[in-house]
Enzyme design. Structure first.
Site, PDB file in Angstrom:
ATOM      1  N   HIS A  44      17.474   6.717  68.357  1.00 33.53           N
ATOM      2  CA  HIS A  44      17.012   5.647  69.254  1.00 33.53           C
ATOM      3  C   HIS A  44      16.456   6.247  70.549  1.00 33.53           C
ATOM      4  O   HIS A  44      17.205   6.397  71.519  1.00 33.53           O
ATOM      5  CB  HIS A  44      18.183   4.719  69.610  1.00 33.53           C
ATOM      6  CG  HIS A  44      18.666   3.888  68.471  1.00 33.53           C
ATOM      7  ND1 HIS A  44      18.174   2.626  68.211  1.00 33.53           N
ATOM      8  CD2 HIS A  44      19.586   4.143  67.515  1.00 33.53           C
ATOM      9  CE1 HIS A  44      18.772   2.138  67.141  1.00 33.53           C
ATOM     10  NE2 HIS A  44      19.644   3.037  66.699  1.00 33.53           N
ATOM     11  N   CYS A  75      15.070   3.865  64.196  1.00 33.69           N
ATOM     12  CA  CYS A  75      16.248   3.812  63.338  1.00 33.69           C
ATOM     13  C   CYS A  75      15.948   3.005  62.073  1.00 33.69           C
ATOM     14  O   CYS A  75      15.287   3.504  61.175  1.00 33.69           O
ATOM     15  CB  CYS A  75      17.442   3.269  64.122  1.00 33.69           C
ATOM     16  SG  CYS A  75      19.007   3.782  63.394  1.00 33.69           S
ATOM     17  N   GLU A 118      14.791   4.913  72.745  1.00 27.63           N
ATOM     18  CA  GLU A 118      14.785   3.932  73.845  1.00 27.63           C
ATOM     19  C   GLU A 118      15.955   4.119  74.808  1.00 27.63           C
ATOM     20  O   GLU A 118      15.876   3.732  75.969  1.00 27.63           O
ATOM     21  CB  GLU A 118      14.769   2.496  73.302  1.00 27.63           C
ATOM     22  CG  GLU A 118      16.029   2.009  72.572  1.00 27.63           C
ATOM     23  CD  GLU A 118      16.041   2.308  71.070  1.00 27.63           C
ATOM     24  OE1 GLU A 118      15.337   3.250  70.644  1.00 27.63           O
ATOM     25  OE2 GLU A 118      16.766   1.626  70.340  1.00 27.63           O
TER      26      GLU A 118
HETATM   27  N1  GLN Z   1      21.292  -0.261  59.275  1.00 25.01           N
HETATM   28  C1  GLN Z   1      20.762   1.055  59.364  1.00 25.01           C
HETATM   29  C2  GLN Z   1      21.837   2.114  59.243  1.00 25.01           C
HETATM   30  O1  GLN Z   1      22.998   1.842  59.446  1.00 25.01           O
HETATM   31  C3  GLN Z   1      19.993   1.234  60.658  1.00 25.01           C
HETATM   32  C4  GLN Z   1      20.853   1.199  61.874  1.00 25.01           C
HETATM   33  C5  GLN Z   1      20.099   0.971  63.155  1.00 25.01           C
HETATM   34  O2  GLN Z   1      18.938   0.592  63.156  1.00 25.01           O
HETATM   35  N2  GLN Z   1      20.739   1.181  64.293  1.00 25.01           N
HETATM   36  O3  GLN Z   1      21.573   3.228  58.967  1.00 25.01           O
END
Ligand code: GLN
Length: 555
Positions: free
Chosen positions: A507, A381, A509
């Protein structure tokens, strides 16, 4: 339908969630269908807006629910796929009751905790039971007995037990038996008092699961049995595990927890077949290989902040018969002039998800170091967005490139707010959330790892790769290996001239399990091991079950 309620006593952080999940593992392996549910007494609607320092990781489900990390344990330990039905906070309960009141549902009555709040809680237990068609519903009540916020939940399950009948409900109290060093003794008093508190409310536990550092001897078990009014065999020892949380199901099986539950419910099922689980433990306890992975984040002192990431690394280690030594690295420390020294001697570098400015430059430096030194990199992400900014700055010669999350005025916004996010004002539940499909481009490393053309993965973000820059990136060896099926949002990127540089907007994970490690993590650990020890691992894998991961989200 049978119902198990797991409460906690004495102190928090006893691992009620793990105990509930491990019991789920055992019951599932006794051919019972289980459903797991968590009640959280706080007033937030969900933990999505809470800081990781308050709450640990926010675990995201397929349907986009932002939930407590215990739901991660439930999914990792069992085969259940959870939805927002499996997670309830006091905030949600009150919100529903207040909506009902505005809709006139209560026909002029005074709205009260009993019966209106407690009824809503019970409705949620029954709803899950009906929807899941499970044989056993395991409901974990968050917090500790004695907390004011927890009272409506305890009252609700007390009433519930009356309604469905005593043989259909099993109360399990997870409690603490401290070892007092000066006296050289384990002490039962806190447990006695916690059980007394429960009984005051009208709940008499059937089973006590005792968290302890030292084994409980016979005398102690008798004392707990007598003072807490449970049979001798219902005092279950749950000692701190030596190697891994995945030992808990086997430990509880040895203590006959699942037998006692089945006996209580008068259900006859074969004993749990746990040989696959034993194989997992063998690999965790005595793996043939080792690898060091640096996780460059901002909550390095906080074990729970990157819970699922850590677990997914361990799972990939299991698949590779490899111990993954995780080094938390503070991104702000990496920012310092000699900060890159922290990244030396690592097999791989992982940049996890995150929000806000702090530590961003350190993470960019870590991605640069991984790219330039051909160290395996896995970005999750925010970790993908970081890799993008780094590439723009140092390969595409845009030194001012940034995400508009960190600098709204940047002349090169290579990461920017998604169109659908532009007008959103409310913070809670408003990100791009939950499972969405990604099309995987053939011939890429991602395709080789997944082995399929389309995967479903979980998301939690507001910003995205800016397509205005896509062709400039691709011309320089930055490969877009996964996108939404309409090719609009970039989902996975990788670098052409690098042994393993993969980052995803989603994600991965959240869908990794010890029995089904995630392909991207498995590939990362394989590459990291090869980088650190110059030995390829995959050829040596003995168990096909663990080495050929099912396409994620497609089962
Ligand atoms: N802050 C970034 C976004 O909102 C990444 C979010 C995250 O890593 N979950 O896109």
């Amino acid at each position: 339908m049978k119902y198990i309620f797991v409460t906690g006593g004495v102190v928090s952080s006893l691992g009620k969630g793990l105990t509930a999940a491990a019991l789920g593992t055992l019951l599932e392996n006794r051919s019972l269908k289980v459903a797991l549910q968590k009640f959280d007494p706080y007033l937030n609607v969900d933990p999505g807006t809470m800081s990781p320092t308050q709450h640990g990781e926010v675990y995201v489900l397929d349907d986009g629910a932002e939930t407590d990390l215990d739901l991660g344990h439930y999914e990792r330990f069992t085969s259940t796929k959870l939805t927002r039905r499996n997670s309830t906070s006091s905030g949600q309960v009150y919100q529903q009751v207040l909506d009902n009141e505005r809709d006139g549902v209560y026909l002029g009555k005074t709205v009260q905790v009993i019966p209106h709040v407690t009824d809503e809680i019970q409705r949620r237990i029954l709803q899950l039971a009906t929807d899941s068609k499970a044989d056993v519903v395991i409901t974990e009540i968050g917090g500790t007995v004695g907390d004011i916020e927890g009272l409506p939940f305890l009252e609700a399950i007390r009433e519930f037990a009356l309604d469905v009948g005593p043989h259909n409900v099993c109360f399990i109290h997870v409690t603490y038996v401290p070892f007092i060093k000066a006296a050289g003794e384990l002490k039962t008093k806190p447990t006695q008092q916690s059980v007394a508190k429960l009984r005051e409310i009208g709940i008499a536990p059937h089973l006590l699961v005792c968290r302890c550092e030292q084994p409980l001897n016979k005398e102690l078990r008798s004392k707990l049995s007598l003072f807490c009014n449970v049979p001798f065999e219902a005092v279950i020892e749950e000692k701190d595990v030596e190697h891994s949380i995945y030992e808990v199901p086997l430990m509880l099986q040895r203590e006959r927890l699942d037998d006692l539950v089945c006996k209580h419910f008068q259900i006859e099922v074969p004993p749990a077949q746990m040989s696959h689980w034993q194989d997992i433990i063998r690999r965790l306890v005595a793996p043939q290989h080792r690898v060091r992975i640096g996780v460059v984040g901002k909550y390095t002192g906080l074990q729970d902040a990157y819970k699922s990431v850590h677990e997914a690394l361990v799972h990939a280690g299991i698949a590779n018969d490899c111990r993954v030594q995780i080094e938390p690295i503070d991104a702000e420390e990496v920012e310092k002039p000699d900060g890159q020294n922290l990244l030396k001697e690592l097999g791989g570098i992982l940049v996890p998800g995150g929000f806000g400015n702090r530590g961003i430059e350190g993470k960019i430096k870590a991605a640069k170091y991984a790219r330039e030194n051909k160290i395996p990199y896995l970005g999750l992400c925010l970790g993908m967005q970081i890799a993008t900014i780094e590439f723009a700055r140092h390969v595409l010669n845009m030194p001012d490139a940034n995400s508009t999350e960190f600098n709204e005025q940047t002349p090169n916004p290579v990461i920017h707010l998604q169109e659908t996010q532009r007008h959103i004002k409310r913070k809670g539940g408003s990100m791009r959330l939950g499972a969405q499909d990604s099309a995987i481009r053939g011939g890429t490393l991602a395709h080789k790892l997944y082995g399929v053309d389309c995967v479903s993965e979980r998301h939690r973000h507001r910003y995205e790769f800016n397509n205005d820059y896509r062709s400039r990136f691709e011309a320089e060896g930055f490969v877009v290996s996964g996108t939404t099926p309409d090719n609009h949002l970039v989902e996975i990127i990788e670098l052409r001239d690098h042994p393993f540089f993969v980052a995803s907007q989603f994600h991965p994970e959240f869908q990794s399990k010890p029995t089904r490690p995630h392909p991207l993590f498995v590939g990362f650990i394989t590459a990291a091991h090869e980088r650190q020890h110059h030995i390829p691992l995959l050829a040596k894998l003995p168990t096909p079950l663990l080495t050929t991961p099912v396409p994620v989200g497609k089962d």
